[in-house]
Design a protein around this motif. Structure first.
Motif, PDB file in Angstrom:
ATOM      1  N   ALA A 123      44.623  52.203  32.501  1.00  0.00           N
ATOM      2  CA  ALA A 123      44.648  53.659  32.410  1.00  0.00           C
ATOM      3  C   ALA A 123      45.945  54.206  32.998  1.00  0.00           C
ATOM      4  N   PHE A 124      46.441  55.285  32.394  1.00  0.00           N
ATOM      5  CA  PHE A 124      47.674  55.910  32.887  1.00  0.00           C
ATOM      6  C   PHE A 124      47.606  57.416  32.692  1.00  0.00           C
ATOM      7  N   ALA A 135      45.147  53.942  39.821  1.00  0.00           N
ATOM      8  CA  ALA A 135      44.824  52.854  40.746  1.00  0.00           C
ATOM      9  C   ALA A 135      43.462  52.269  40.412  1.00  0.00           C
ATOM     10  N   ALA A 136      43.392  51.600  39.280  1.00  0.00           N
ATOM     11  CA  ALA A 136      42.132  51.026  38.803  1.00  0.00           C
ATOM     12  C   ALA A 136      42.262  49.512  38.742  1.00  0.00           C
ATOM     13  N   VAL A 137      41.123  48.850  38.763  1.00  0.00           N
ATOM     14  CA  VAL A 137      41.131  47.406  38.666  1.00  0.00           C
ATOM     15  C   VAL A 137      41.518  46.976  37.256  1.00  0.00           C
ATOM     16  N   SER A 138      41.639  45.668  37.059  1.00  0.00           N
ATOM     17  CA  SER A 138      42.013  45.135  35.760  1.00  0.00           C
ATOM     18  C   SER A 138      41.014  45.560  34.697  1.00  0.00           C
ATOM     19  N   ALA A 171      32.038  54.379  35.245  1.00  0.00           N
ATOM     20  CA  ALA A 171      32.753  55.630  35.064  1.00  0.00           C
ATOM     21  C   ALA A 171      33.339  56.072  36.405  1.00  0.00           C
ATOM     22  N   PHE A 172      34.487  56.734  36.337  1.00  0.00           N
ATOM     23  CA  PHE A 172      35.098  57.208  37.575  1.00  0.00           C
ATOM     24  C   PHE A 172      35.738  58.573  37.399  1.00  0.00           C
ATOM     25  N   GLY A 177      45.105  60.611  43.229  1.00  0.00           N
ATOM     26  CA  GLY A 177      45.291  59.206  43.564  1.00  0.00           C
ATOM     27  C   GLY A 177      44.063  58.496  44.088  1.00  0.00           C
ATOM     28  N   VAL A 178      42.946  59.213  44.219  1.00  0.00           N
ATOM     29  CA  VAL A 178      41.708  58.615  44.740  1.00  0.00           C
ATOM     30  C   VAL A 178      40.698  58.473  43.613  1.00  0.00           C
TER      31      VAL A 178
END
Length: 317
Positions: A123-124, A135-138, A171-172, A177-178
């Motif tokens: 994600a960007f 700042a996400a995991v793979s 889902a997030f 940045g958090v």
């Protein structure tokens, strides 16, 4: 909700508060063209040199994002503004996908390869021309962004993904940045599809440990994740406006039943099916604006799609 307005062959994917619609239409030669409808004006955005393109989203500031073939490759994301289409390039490998734009901030995901050759998505966001990986995991995607810069997306929690019973993606909400994971409706996975100006997010989640049955949800920081009423069927929300009007699809439980465009007038309201065009066999609602105007498409018996807009009946609230 009033009747639909039938459109050209193609799809309507987004609508802004000005009533402008982004999507695609099919040319006389069969090419998919990135298109914006602005009242009676139909704007062909062009392409990056290839024959197929579509507009995925637009905001109220004249920004449109989408995807286009280039002359030699496929799957480049673009940003269009004031008649100029800009190639956003590739950040990892092809394809790069853009999902949404709001107040000029663009979000989406790009594909890259792990050392073992496995493909993953990252994600960007792009703000003021600067790309930032979230700042996400793979394995992650960014589905939607609001005017405050809050982003709704989904990230993977296990490698490798495994079967439905072992899926673990969540889902997030991304803000400054958090990342805050939204949880689930009782199962192992959830995914985000849309966000409104209040930071309320809609999507789907597994209902049980087997990961098969799913339900639609709305999430807020105050009330957490709540299941949308589904009348015993399958709710698949796609977007939500600032009044918490939610649109997407509803599918009945009978075998062979097609997905049907639906609207929830609030988080506790039962799904209301949107009117069908005469030739539609399945319908999808993709976006809703502040006025309650809804865009989507209908699938004809021959498999082609027709872009649609549903508008509230005169005098309705």
């Amino acid at each position: 909700m009033g009747g639909h307005r039938p459109g050209v062959t193609g799809s309507a994917l987004d609508i802004n508060d000005l009533g402008q619609i982004a999507g695609s239409s099919v040319s006389a030669t069969g090419e998919q063209r990135a298109t914006v409808w602005d009242g009676a004006q139909v704007i062909d955005l062009g392409s990056l040199g290839g024959g197929h393109a579509y507009a995925a989203a637009l905001d109220e500031d004249g920004n449109v994002v989408g995807s286009s073939y280039t002359a030699t490759e496929k799957g480049h994301a673009f940003h269009w503004r004031a008649g100029t289409m800009t190639d956003l390039g590739t950040f990892g490998s092809i394809p790069t996908l853009v999902r949404d734009v709001n107040a000029g901030v663009i979000v989406g995901e790009y594909r890259y390869l792990l050392p073992n050759g496995t493909a993953r998505y990252q994600a960007f966001r792009i703000q003021d021309g600067v790309r930032t990986d979230l700042a996400a995991v793979s394995g992650s995607n960014a589905a939607a962004v609001n005017a405050a810069g809050q982003i709704a997306g989904t990230q993977r929690r296990l490698e490798p993904p495994g079967p439905a019973s072992q899926r673990a993606h969540r889902a997030f909400l991304w803000e400054d940045g958090v990342i805050t994971e939204l949880g689930t409706l009782g199962g192992q996975w959830s995914q985000a599809e849309g966000i409104n100006g209040h930071g309320h997010i809609v999507g789907q989640s597994a209902l049980g440990a087997d990961g098969v049955l799913a339900g639609g949800y709305i999430w807020s920081a105050v009330e957490g994740m709540r299941r949308l009423p589904d009348a015993g069927g399958l709710a698949a929300p796609r977007a939500v406006n600032d009044d918490d009007v939610i649109v997407g699809t509803h599918t009945c439980t009978e075998a062979g039943t097609a997905a049907h465009a639906a609207v929830w007038t609030g988080p506790d309201a039962a799904p209301a099916l949107l009117p069908d065009p005469a030739t539609g066999t399945a319908t999808m609602a993709n976006a809703v604006n502040a006025q309650g105007e809804i865009t989507g498409w209908a699938q004809a018996p021959d498999g082609t799609r027709r872009a649609l807009v549903w508008r509230p009946a005169p005098g309705s609230s």
